[in-house]
Design a protein around this motif. Structure first.
Motif, PDB file in Angstrom:
ATOM      1  N   LEU A 295      39.405 -75.541 -51.796  1.00 35.09           N
ATOM      2  CA  LEU A 295      39.461 -75.341 -50.346  1.00 35.09           C
ATOM      3  C   LEU A 295      39.755 -76.630 -49.580  1.00 35.09           C
ATOM      4  O   LEU A 295      39.984 -76.597 -48.376  1.00 35.09           O
TER       5      LEU A 295
ATOM      6  N   ALA B   1      38.316 -70.302 -55.050  1.00 33.27           N
ATOM      7  CA  ALA B   1      37.405 -69.967 -53.943  1.00 33.27           C
ATOM      8  C   ALA B   1      37.677 -68.527 -53.549  1.00 33.27           C
ATOM      9  O   ALA B   1      38.766 -68.005 -53.820  1.00 33.27           O
ATOM     10  N   VAL B   2      36.691 -67.923 -52.899  1.00 34.06           N
ATOM     11  CA  VAL B   2      36.949 -66.583 -52.351  1.00 34.06           C
ATOM     12  C   VAL B   2      37.671 -66.708 -51.006  1.00 34.06           C
ATOM     13  O   VAL B   2      38.520 -65.893 -50.662  1.00 34.06           O
ATOM     14  N   GLY B   3      37.342 -67.755 -50.252  1.00 34.63           N
ATOM     15  CA  GLY B   3      37.996 -67.983 -48.964  1.00 34.63           C
ATOM     16  C   GLY B   3      39.367 -68.608 -49.168  1.00 34.63           C
ATOM     17  O   GLY B   3      39.577 -69.358 -50.119  1.00 34.63           O
TER      18      GLY B   3
ATOM     19  N   LEU C 120      31.416 -64.956 -57.516  1.00 34.96           N
ATOM     20  CA  LEU C 120      30.469 -65.838 -56.825  1.00 34.96           C
ATOM     21  C   LEU C 120      29.570 -65.093 -55.848  1.00 34.96           C
ATOM     22  O   LEU C 120      28.748 -65.701 -55.155  1.00 34.96           O
TER      23      LEU C 120
ATOM     24  N   ARG D  57      32.123 -70.248 -43.279  1.00 39.70           N
ATOM     25  CA  ARG D  57      32.987 -71.389 -42.969  1.00 39.70           C
ATOM     26  C   ARG D  57      32.485 -72.033 -41.681  1.00 39.70           C
ATOM     27  O   ARG D  57      32.122 -71.331 -40.726  1.00 39.70           O
TER      28      ARG D  57
ATOM     29  N   HIS E 199      28.056 -77.644 -48.770  1.00 44.51           N
ATOM     30  CA  HIS E 199      28.951 -76.558 -49.206  1.00 44.51           C
ATOM     31  C   HIS E 199      28.756 -76.260 -50.699  1.00 44.51           C
ATOM     32  O   HIS E 199      29.695 -76.386 -51.493  1.00 44.51           O
TER      33      HIS E 199
ATOM     34  N   SER F 175      28.104 -71.613 -53.829  1.00 41.60           N
ATOM     35  CA  SER F 175      28.563 -71.022 -55.108  1.00 41.60           C
ATOM     36  C   SER F 175      28.295 -71.941 -56.301  1.00 41.60           C
ATOM     37  O   SER F 175      28.754 -71.668 -57.407  1.00 41.60           O
TER      38      SER F 175
ATOM     39  N   MET G 198      34.535 -69.040 -61.779  1.00 39.57           N
ATOM     40  CA  MET G 198      35.584 -69.244 -60.768  1.00 39.57           C
ATOM     41  C   MET G 198      36.784 -69.967 -61.389  1.00 39.57           C
ATOM     42  O   MET G 198      37.940 -69.604 -61.161  1.00 39.57           O
TER      43      MET G 198
HETATM   44  C1  DGY Z   1      34.566 -70.099 -51.388  1.00 42.70           C
HETATM   45  O1  DGY Z   1      34.649 -69.638 -52.533  1.00 42.70           O
HETATM   46  O2  DGY Z   1      35.303 -69.732 -50.467  1.00 42.70           O
HETATM   47  C2  DGY Z   1      33.481 -71.098 -51.147  1.00 42.70           C
HETATM   48  O3  DGY Z   1      33.413 -71.589 -49.921  1.00 42.70           O
HETATM   49  C3  DGY Z   1      33.343 -72.076 -52.273  1.00 42.70           C
HETATM   50  O4  DGY Z   1      32.712 -71.336 -53.255  1.00 42.70           O
END
Ligand code: DGY
Length: 330
Positions: free
Chosen positions: A52, A74-76, A99, A236, A284, A287, A296
């Motif tokens: 990220l 990342a998921v985001g 996560l 976020r 941060h 996860s 991940m």
């Molecule tokens: C995400 O995965 O988006 C987190 O912010 C980092 O794990």
């Protein structure tokens, strides 16, 4: 297959790529590459495994014309201009699901820690100030039986709601639309954001960062919260207007905040947020469990391998839009 990885990641991710025959180039520094460094480092690769911290846009892709897939660990994916990727036939992949529980655990850890003043209490012990049992020392707020407001009822929001049942909490949620199946499973109740803010003892944020959610929680929203309420952000940083939050905490409009993500991020050590009463900031790490970060990394690698083989990746955000262009490539 040539893959550039923008930082050291759990070994299983690299091993997955190498075992599939990829040449893997790993950015060796602890800090992310600058844009210029990334362009020089990743010349000629087919795939980028990003974090990220990397900002991926059209200009960067134009400077790296061989790249076919951006796999974000990342998921985001607010760090990626998906439209620019789609326009150039570049697949964008992410690592959801693996996560969810780890992040929901952490949201709960933050909630409990702020509610029960863990940080000031442990700091007092370290300073040698634990002299006796104090009937009025470090009085916090109960999580058990309280009302939890979940903003964003996706995978992580729902996982937080499931945990809240064990604490006998009343759970409210808000999202674009009500989600009857998830409501049924978790016992959560759909309300508007305003009602959620007015009624919740804990407000936990679980929406992605988009133009619509930027500063979703600003001065008017903070002023609707109870003076005893706690804000939790594991989503976020820019979803919360930091200056408004500092004011709300200084003026005791809300009781506390626990933030795993901030704006700016990282937060400089002299930032006024860190001088506010009842604020807990973590770097941060929601996860950050060994197992989850390994999953991940592995999923990020699997996404890359699938795209480079011309197959549907396990988790992509624009696959349907770019698959045609990709097939021409193969
Ligand atoms: C995400 O995965 O988006 C987190 O912010 C980092 O794990």
């Amino acid at each position: 297959m040539r893959v550039a990885v923008t930082r050291r990641i759990p070994e299983v991710g690299i091993r997955t790529l190498i075992d599939a025959g990829a040449d893997v180039y790993i950015w060796p520094e602890s800090f992310p590459p600058t844009r210029e460094q990334l362009i020089a480092f990743a010349q000629g690769v087919d795939a980028l495994l990003t974090l990220l911290t990397e900002h991926i846009d059209g200009a960067l892709l134009d400077a790296l014309p061989t790249v076919r897939v951006i796999s974000n660990m990342a998921v985001g994916y607010d760090n990626i201009d998906v439209a620019a990727c789609t326009e150039r036939g570049v697949v964008v992949c992410t690592t959801p699901d693996v996560l969810t529980d780890t992040t929901a655990d952490f949201a709960f850890a933050l909630m409990l820690a702020v509610a029960r003043q863990l940080k000031p209490a442990t700091e007092a012990v370290l300073r040698g100030e634990w002299r006796t049992w104090e009937p009025l020392g470090f009085l916090g707020h109960d999580v058990s039986g309280a009302t939890l407001g979940i903003v964003g009822f996706g995978r992580i929001g729902q996982a937080v709601a499931r945990r809240a049942r064990g604490f006998n909490m009343t759970v409210l949620y808000t999202d674009r639309d009500p989600q009857p199946a998830a409501e049924h499973e978790t016992g959560a109740q759909y309300v508007s954001l305003d009602i959620l803010l007015q009624q919740s003892d804990f407000v936990s944020l679980h929406v992605p960062l988009t133009p619509e959610t930027r500063h979703l929680i600003s001065a008017p929203e903070l002023s609707m919260m109870k003076p005893t309420a706690v804000l939790i952000n594991t989503a976020r940083g820019p979803i919360v207007d930091t200056n408004a939050l500092v004011r709300a905490l200084q003026e005791r409009q809300i009781w506390g905040a626990a933030l795993d993500v901030t704006d700016p991020e990282p937060l400089p050590p002299n930032h006024p947020l860190l001088q506010c009463p009842n604020v807990l900031v973590t770097p941060h790490i929601a996860s950050a469990s060994e197992v989850t970060r390994a999953r991940m990394a592995e999923l990020a690698a699997q996404n890359i391998l699938a795209v480079l083989r011309g197959e549907k990746p396990p988790r992509a955000v624009n696959w349907e839009d770019v698959r045609g262009q990709l097939q021409q490539h193969h």
